[in-house]
Scaffold this motif. Structure first.
Motif, PDB file in Angstrom:
ATOM      1  N   GLU A  68       1.826  22.866  -6.112  1.00  0.00           N
ATOM      2  CA  GLU A  68       2.505  21.576  -5.968  1.00  0.00           C
ATOM      3  C   GLU A  68       2.263  20.661  -7.166  1.00  0.00           C
ATOM      4  O   GLU A  68       3.189  19.984  -7.633  1.00  0.00           O
ATOM      5  CB  GLU A  68       2.031  20.905  -4.682  1.00  0.00           C
ATOM      6  N   TYR A  72       4.972  18.902  -9.599  1.00  0.00           N
ATOM      7  CA  TYR A  72       4.971  17.460  -9.834  1.00  0.00           C
ATOM      8  C   TYR A  72       4.999  17.166 -11.338  1.00  0.00           C
ATOM      9  O   TYR A  72       5.846  16.392 -11.812  1.00  0.00           O
ATOM     10  CB  TYR A  72       3.733  16.819  -9.201  1.00  0.00           C
ATOM     11  N   ASP A  93       8.728  26.749  -3.297  1.00  0.00           N
ATOM     12  CA  ASP A  93       8.677  25.619  -2.372  1.00  0.00           C
ATOM     13  C   ASP A  93       7.581  24.617  -2.740  1.00  0.00           C
ATOM     14  O   ASP A  93       7.772  23.412  -2.615  1.00  0.00           O
ATOM     15  CB  ASP A  93       8.556  26.083  -0.922  1.00  0.00           C
ATOM     16  N   VAL A  97       8.089  20.519  -3.391  1.00  0.00           N
ATOM     17  CA  VAL A  97       7.337  19.427  -2.763  1.00  0.00           C
ATOM     18  C   VAL A  97       6.758  18.511  -3.845  1.00  0.00           C
ATOM     19  O   VAL A  97       6.826  17.281  -3.738  1.00  0.00           O
ATOM     20  CB  VAL A  97       6.233  19.977  -1.836  1.00  0.00           C
ATOM     21  N   VAL A 100       9.578  16.333  -5.288  1.00  0.00           N
ATOM     22  CA  VAL A 100       9.908  15.176  -4.449  1.00  0.00           C
ATOM     23  C   VAL A 100       8.966  14.018  -4.764  1.00  0.00           C
ATOM     24  O   VAL A 100       9.397  12.869  -4.931  1.00  0.00           O
ATOM     25  CB  VAL A 100       9.849  15.546  -2.943  1.00  0.00           C
ATOM     26  N   ARG A 101       7.686  14.312  -4.879  1.00  0.00           N
ATOM     27  CA  ARG A 101       6.702  13.276  -5.191  1.00  0.00           C
ATOM     28  C   ARG A 101       6.963  12.684  -6.581  1.00  0.00           C
ATOM     29  O   ARG A 101       6.898  11.465  -6.777  1.00  0.00           O
ATOM     30  CB  ARG A 101       5.296  13.874  -5.102  1.00  0.00           C
ATOM     31  N   ARG A 124       6.410  24.421   4.176  1.00  0.00           N
ATOM     32  CA  ARG A 124       6.458  23.311   3.211  1.00  0.00           C
ATOM     33  C   ARG A 124       7.833  22.669   3.172  1.00  0.00           C
ATOM     34  O   ARG A 124       7.965  21.452   3.114  1.00  0.00           O
ATOM     35  CB  ARG A 124       6.098  23.799   1.809  1.00  0.00           C
ATOM     36  N   THR A 127       8.393  20.646   6.464  1.00  0.00           N
ATOM     37  CA  THR A 127       7.524  19.501   6.738  1.00  0.00           C
ATOM     38  C   THR A 127       7.488  18.484   5.602  1.00  0.00           C
ATOM     39  O   THR A 127       6.863  17.433   5.743  1.00  0.00           O
ATOM     40  CB  THR A 127       6.080  19.958   7.049  1.00  0.00           C
ATOM     41  N   CYS A 128       8.142  18.776   4.495  1.00  0.00           N
ATOM     42  CA  CYS A 128       8.227  17.812   3.398  1.00  0.00           C
ATOM     43  C   CYS A 128       8.990  16.591   3.911  1.00  0.00           C
ATOM     44  O   CYS A 128       9.798  16.672   4.836  1.00  0.00           O
ATOM     45  CB  CYS A 128       8.971  18.450   2.220  1.00  0.00           C
ATOM     46  N   GLU A 129       8.741  15.455   3.309  1.00  0.00           N
ATOM     47  CA  GLU A 129       9.474  14.239   3.679  1.00  0.00           C
ATOM     48  C   GLU A 129      10.191  13.719   2.451  1.00  0.00           C
ATOM     49  O   GLU A 129       9.541  13.284   1.509  1.00  0.00           O
ATOM     50  CB  GLU A 129       8.527  13.192   4.244  1.00  0.00           C
ATOM     51  N   LEU A 132      13.260  19.584   3.059  1.00  0.00           N
ATOM     52  CA  LEU A 132      13.954  20.188   1.922  1.00  0.00           C
ATOM     53  C   LEU A 132      15.071  21.141   2.347  1.00  0.00           C
ATOM     54  O   LEU A 132      14.874  21.988   3.223  1.00  0.00           O
ATOM     55  CB  LEU A 132      12.967  20.977   1.064  1.00  0.00           C
ATOM     56  N   SER A 175      16.993  16.305   1.988  1.00  0.00           N
ATOM     57  CA  SER A 175      16.659  16.218   0.554  1.00  0.00           C
ATOM     58  C   SER A 175      17.858  16.374  -0.366  1.00  0.00           C
ATOM     59  O   SER A 175      17.759  16.096  -1.563  1.00  0.00           O
ATOM     60  CB  SER A 175      15.620  17.279   0.191  1.00  0.00           C
TER      61      SER A 175
END
Length: 182
Positions: A68, A72, A93, A97, A100-101, A124, A127-129, A132, A175
């Motif tokens: 992750e 990022y 995946d 995530v 997204v951050r 992942r 449960t990502c926000e 996805l 997403s």
């Protein structure tokens, strides 16, 4: 060597077409740095789509071991270098995530400013926000096919065998869904 074909090029095509349908005109691709078929196939599909649609190709290769955080850092660098990016197709995946951050930390919103999609519809992705957009790779069937290929090999079957998984299906989630809210 027997193997299960997860249809990597088709998966990438489906994700990229979904992004285009949602309005992407400057998508970026993030893939693993290795030579996995899924990465090689995705880059080929992306380059073909970029030429078809007049996209400026933006491809980043990242070591999967970075997880992750690597996603990022890669996405943050891409957004800084190419501020017009409006979508990220991150095949891994964990990279998605992290992407997204990075989008959020850049002051942008997912999906309004930058859509994010990934290949694997795992925990992942779900449960990502926001959740996805991912692809149903029919992994239950692929696992069963892999076991059958292995058992055949153990029985002495020597013919190179390929099991082709069922047609993958995009599972559109928050997403990347723009048109539904437009």
């Amino acid at each position: 060597t027997p193997y299960v074909d997860l249809r990597g090029r088709l998966v990438a095509d489906l994700l990229l077409e979904h992004l285009r349908e949602q309005g992407a005109v400057r998508p970026a691709l993030i893939v693993g740095a290795g030579s996995r078929h899924s990465s090689v196939d995705a880059v080929a599909a992306y380059e073909r789509r970029a030429e078809e649609h007049g996209w400026t190709p933006v491809v980043a290769r990242v070591p999967e071991s970075g997880g992750e955080q690597a996603g990022y850092e890669c996405c943050a660098a891409l957004l800084a270098e190419h501020p017009g990016i409006d979508a990220v197709c991150a095949l891994v995946d964990a990279f998605a995530v992290g992407a997204v951050r990075a989008v959020r930390d850049s002051g942008r919103a997912v999906p309004d400013d930058v859509m994010v999609v990934t290949r694997y519809d795992g925990l992942r992705a779900r449960t990502c926000e926001p959740p996805l957009t991912a692809v149903d790779l029919h992994l239950d069937r692929a696992a069963s096919d892999a076991v059958e290929l292995l058992l055949g090999r153990l029985r002495g079957d020597t013919a190179p065998l390929v099991a082709v998984s069922p047609k993958p299906r995009v599972i559109a989630r928050a997403s990347s869904l723009r048109t539904a809210r437009a």
